[in-house]
Design a protein around this motif. Structure first.
Motif, PDB file in Angstrom:
ATOM      1  N   LYS A   1       0.866  -1.174   0.000  1.00  0.00           N
ATOM      2  CA  LYS A   1       0.000   0.000   0.000  1.00  0.00           C
ATOM      3  C   LYS A   1       0.909   1.232   0.000  1.00  0.00           C
ATOM      4  CE  LYS A   1      -3.660  -2.250   2.623  1.00  0.00           C
ATOM      5  NZ  LYS A   1      -4.426  -2.280   3.888  1.00  0.00           N
ATOM      6  N   PRO A   2       0.412   2.367  -0.486  1.00  0.00           N
ATOM      7  CA  PRO A   2       1.257   3.576  -0.530  1.00  0.00           C
ATOM      8  C   PRO A   2       1.397   4.289   0.820  1.00  0.00           C
ATOM      9  CG  PRO A   2      -0.892   4.033  -1.461  1.00  0.00           C
ATOM     10  CD  PRO A   2      -0.873   2.555  -1.150  1.00  0.00           C
ATOM     11  N   ASP A   3       0.749   3.768   1.863  1.00  0.00           N
ATOM     12  CA  ASP A   3       0.771   4.424   3.172  1.00  0.00           C
ATOM     13  C   ASP A   3       2.201   4.660   3.649  1.00  0.00           C
ATOM     14  OD1 ASP A   3      -1.796   3.542   2.723  1.00  0.00           O
ATOM     15  OD2 ASP A   3      -1.952   2.339   4.538  1.00  0.00           O
ATOM     16  N   PRO A   4       2.493   5.855   4.142  1.00  0.00           N
ATOM     17  CA  PRO A   4       3.844   6.118   4.648  1.00  0.00           C
ATOM     18  C   PRO A   4       4.117   5.320   5.926  1.00  0.00           C
ATOM     19  CG  PRO A   4       2.413   8.001   5.047  1.00  0.00           C
ATOM     20  CD  PRO A   4       1.615   7.019   4.242  1.00  0.00           C
TER      21      PRO A   4
ATOM     22  N   ARG B   1      17.287  -5.949 -11.111  1.00  0.00           N
ATOM     23  CA  ARG B   1      16.894  -6.752 -12.273  1.00  0.00           C
ATOM     24  C   ARG B   1      15.415  -6.579 -12.636  1.00  0.00           C
ATOM     25  NH1 ARG B   1      21.588  -9.738 -12.698  1.00  0.00           N
ATOM     26  NH2 ARG B   1      22.625 -10.124 -10.722  1.00  0.00           N
ATOM     27  N   GLY B   2      14.948  -5.318 -12.494  1.00  0.00           N
ATOM     28  CA  GLY B   2      13.594  -4.996 -12.923  1.00  0.00           C
ATOM     29  C   GLY B   2      12.493  -5.429 -11.976  1.00  0.00           C
ATOM     30  N   GLN B   3      12.816  -5.692 -10.734  1.00  0.00           N
ATOM     31  CA  GLN B   3      11.795  -6.077  -9.758  1.00  0.00           C
ATOM     32  C   GLN B   3      11.035  -4.810  -9.329  1.00  0.00           C
ATOM     33  OE1 GLN B   3      13.070  -9.440  -7.017  1.00  0.00           O
ATOM     34  NE2 GLN B   3      15.077  -8.712  -7.736  1.00  0.00           N
ATOM     35  N   SER B   4       9.985  -4.490 -10.059  1.00  0.00           N
ATOM     36  CA  SER B   4       9.296  -3.207  -9.912  1.00  0.00           C
ATOM     37  C   SER B   4       8.690  -2.988  -8.531  1.00  0.00           C
ATOM     38  CB  SER B   4       8.214  -3.059 -10.977  1.00  0.00           C
ATOM     39  OG  SER B   4       7.257  -4.094 -10.843  1.00  0.00           O
ATOM     40  N   PHE B   5       8.358  -4.065  -7.819  1.00  0.00           N
ATOM     41  CA  PHE B   5       7.755  -3.891  -6.496  1.00  0.00           C
ATOM     42  C   PHE B   5       8.688  -3.142  -5.545  1.00  0.00           C
ATOM     43  CE2 PHE B   5      10.040  -7.870  -6.068  1.00  0.00           C
ATOM     44  CZ  PHE B   5      10.573  -7.814  -4.784  1.00  0.00           C
ATOM     45  N   VAL B   6       9.989  -3.169  -5.815  1.00  0.00           N
ATOM     46  CA  VAL B   6      10.944  -2.439  -4.974  1.00  0.00           C
ATOM     47  C   VAL B   6      10.577  -0.960  -4.954  1.00  0.00           C
ATOM     48  CG1 VAL B   6      13.365  -1.712  -4.756  1.00  0.00           C
ATOM     49  CG2 VAL B   6      12.814  -4.112  -5.263  1.00  0.00           C
ATOM     50  N   SER B   7      10.246  -0.403  -6.106  1.00  0.00           N
ATOM     51  CA  SER B   7       9.942   1.028  -6.170  1.00  0.00           C
ATOM     52  C   SER B   7       8.546   1.360  -5.651  1.00  0.00           C
ATOM     53  CB  SER B   7      10.088   1.534  -7.606  1.00  0.00           C
ATOM     54  OG  SER B   7       9.144   0.920  -8.447  1.00  0.00           O
ATOM     55  N   GLU B   8       7.697   0.353  -5.488  1.00  0.00           N
ATOM     56  CA  GLU B   8       6.324   0.596  -5.031  1.00  0.00           C
ATOM     57  C   GLU B   8       6.206   0.694  -3.512  1.00  0.00           C
ATOM     58  OE1 GLU B   8       4.256  -2.598  -6.952  1.00  0.00           O
ATOM     59  OE2 GLU B   8       4.780  -1.834  -8.942  1.00  0.00           O
ATOM     60  N   ALA B   9       7.200   0.213  -2.790  1.00  0.00           N
ATOM     61  CA  ALA B   9       7.165   0.292  -1.326  1.00  0.00           C
ATOM     62  C   ALA B   9       7.414   1.729  -0.889  1.00  0.00           C
ATOM     63  CB  ALA B   9       8.222  -0.634  -0.735  1.00  0.00           C
ATOM     64  N   PRO B  10       6.771   2.173   0.192  1.00  0.00           N
ATOM     65  CA  PRO B  10       7.008   3.535   0.665  1.00  0.00           C
ATOM     66  C   PRO B  10       8.448   3.783   1.104  1.00  0.00           C
ATOM     67  CG  PRO B  10       5.124   2.537   1.795  1.00  0.00           C
ATOM     68  CD  PRO B  10       5.736   1.482   0.948  1.00  0.00           C
TER      69      PRO B  10
ATOM     70  N   GLY C   1       6.686  -1.678   3.829  1.00  0.00           N
ATOM     71  CA  GLY C   1       5.425  -0.951   3.837  1.00  0.00           C
ATOM     72  C   GLY C   1       4.300  -1.839   4.323  1.00  0.00           C
ATOM     73  N   LYS C   2       3.105  -1.305   4.294  1.00  0.00           N
ATOM     74  CA  LYS C   2       1.921  -2.091   4.650  1.00  0.00           C
ATOM     75  C   LYS C   2       1.582  -2.998   3.461  1.00  0.00           C
ATOM     76  CE  LYS C   2       0.805  -0.461   8.729  1.00  0.00           C
ATOM     77  NZ  LYS C   2       0.606  -1.298   9.902  1.00  0.00           N
ATOM     78  N   PRO C   3       1.256  -4.242   3.721  1.00  0.00           N
ATOM     79  CA  PRO C   3       0.989  -5.168   2.618  1.00  0.00           C
ATOM     80  C   PRO C   3      -0.392  -4.957   1.999  1.00  0.00           C
ATOM     81  CG  PRO C   3       0.623  -6.270   4.704  1.00  0.00           C
ATOM     82  CD  PRO C   3       1.159  -4.889   5.026  1.00  0.00           C
ATOM     83  N   LYS C   4      -0.474  -5.140   0.680  1.00  0.00           N
ATOM     84  CA  LYS C   4      -1.776  -5.181   0.017  1.00  0.00           C
ATOM     85  C   LYS C   4      -2.416  -6.536   0.269  1.00  0.00           C
ATOM     86  CE  LYS C   4      -1.291  -1.957  -3.829  1.00  0.00           C
ATOM     87  NZ  LYS C   4      -1.166  -1.846  -5.299  1.00  0.00           N
ATOM     88  N   LYS C   5      -1.605  -7.593   0.203  1.00  0.00           N
ATOM     89  CA  LYS C   5      -2.078  -8.940   0.524  1.00  0.00           C
ATOM     90  C   LYS C   5      -0.888  -9.763   0.992  1.00  0.00           C
ATOM     91  CE  LYS C   5      -1.623 -11.179  -3.943  1.00  0.00           C
ATOM     92  NZ  LYS C   5      -2.155 -12.160  -4.815  1.00  0.00           N
TER      93      LYS C   5
ATOM     94  N   LEU D   1       5.591  -5.074  13.920  1.00  0.00           N
ATOM     95  CA  LEU D   1       4.922  -3.771  13.927  1.00  0.00           C
ATOM     96  C   LEU D   1       3.814  -3.657  12.878  1.00  0.00           C
ATOM     97  CD1 LEU D   1       8.031  -1.458  14.473  1.00  0.00           C
ATOM     98  CD2 LEU D   1       6.281  -2.106  16.159  1.00  0.00           C
ATOM     99  N   GLY D   2       3.541  -4.755  12.164  1.00  0.00           N
ATOM    100  CA  GLY D   2       2.446  -4.760  11.187  1.00  0.00           C
ATOM    101  C   GLY D   2       2.844  -4.384   9.772  1.00  0.00           C
ATOM    102  N   TYR D   3       4.131  -4.408   9.477  1.00  0.00           N
ATOM    103  CA  TYR D   3       4.614  -4.070   8.137  1.00  0.00           C
ATOM    104  C   TYR D   3       5.035  -5.325   7.387  1.00  0.00           C
ATOM    105  CZ  TYR D   3       4.529   0.627   9.952  1.00  0.00           C
ATOM    106  OH  TYR D   3       4.112   1.818  10.507  1.00  0.00           O
TER     107      TYR D   3
END
Length: 173
Positions: free
Chosen positions: A17-20, A64-73, A150-154, A116-118
């Motif tokens: 999630k985008p939550d800080p 190596r293009g793992q885009s989820f790295v940039s999606e984490a806050p 960050g907070k997980p989407k799933k 801590l819930g992350y």
């Protein structure tokens, strides 16, 4: 949180999630890494905290293009300060102990984040030189892991594990 629960329930998450992440939580997570054991208490750990979107994108490309790295806050780059351990242990310190020490720190970071819930993911597949360039690491500072936070989407399902009796060997292999 019970440490056994954290060890067994923590998962590698690749969607955030985008939550800080509040600074007080981030500092607790980083501090957990600081308390990891290190060979001869040399403490080679260096942590680069990345929140800037363009820098996170560069790290994702270096990974190596793992885009989820940039999606984490937040992205934490776990590095080893090689001279801190090399001075005391020479080649073994440079090639083994710094890796063991920073791996222990990374594990503490993952467990505290979970408590801590992350969510986190241990990213080890990356171009070392590219990551070093992105974080402007001085010579002899080696990036060893990238940890998106960050907070997980799933939460992914629990992966299977080898049976304990198949990995324990007494006295010899």
């Amino acid at each position: 949180m019970d440490v056994s629960k954290a060890i067994k329930e923590r998962r590698s998450v690749r969607n955030f999630k985008p939550d800080p992440v509040p600074e007080k939580d981030l500092l607790k997570i980083l501090d957990a890494g600081r308390w990891a054991p290190s060979s001869g208490n040399t403490q080679p750990l260096e942590l680069i905290v990345v929140k800037e979107p363009k820098t996170k994108e560069k790290l994702a490309k270096a990974a190596r293009g793992q885009s989820f790295v940039s999606e984490a806050p937040v992205v934490i780059v776990v590095c080893a300060n090689i001279p801190r351990t090399e001075r005391r242990y020479g080649e073994r310190g440079r090639n083994l102990y710094v890796i063991q020490d920073t791996a222990a720190a990374a594990q503490n970071i993952h467990l505290m984040a979970y408590a801590l819930g992350y969510a986190t993911c241990w990213v080890g597949s990356f171009h070392d030189d590219m990551v070093a360039e992105v974080i402007e690491a001085p010579e002899k500072i080696r990036p060893l892991a990238i940890i998106p936070l960050g907070k997980p989407k799933k939460i992914p399902k629990t992966p299977s594990r080898r049976d304990l009796e198949n990995i324990i060997h007494e006295n010899k292999f």
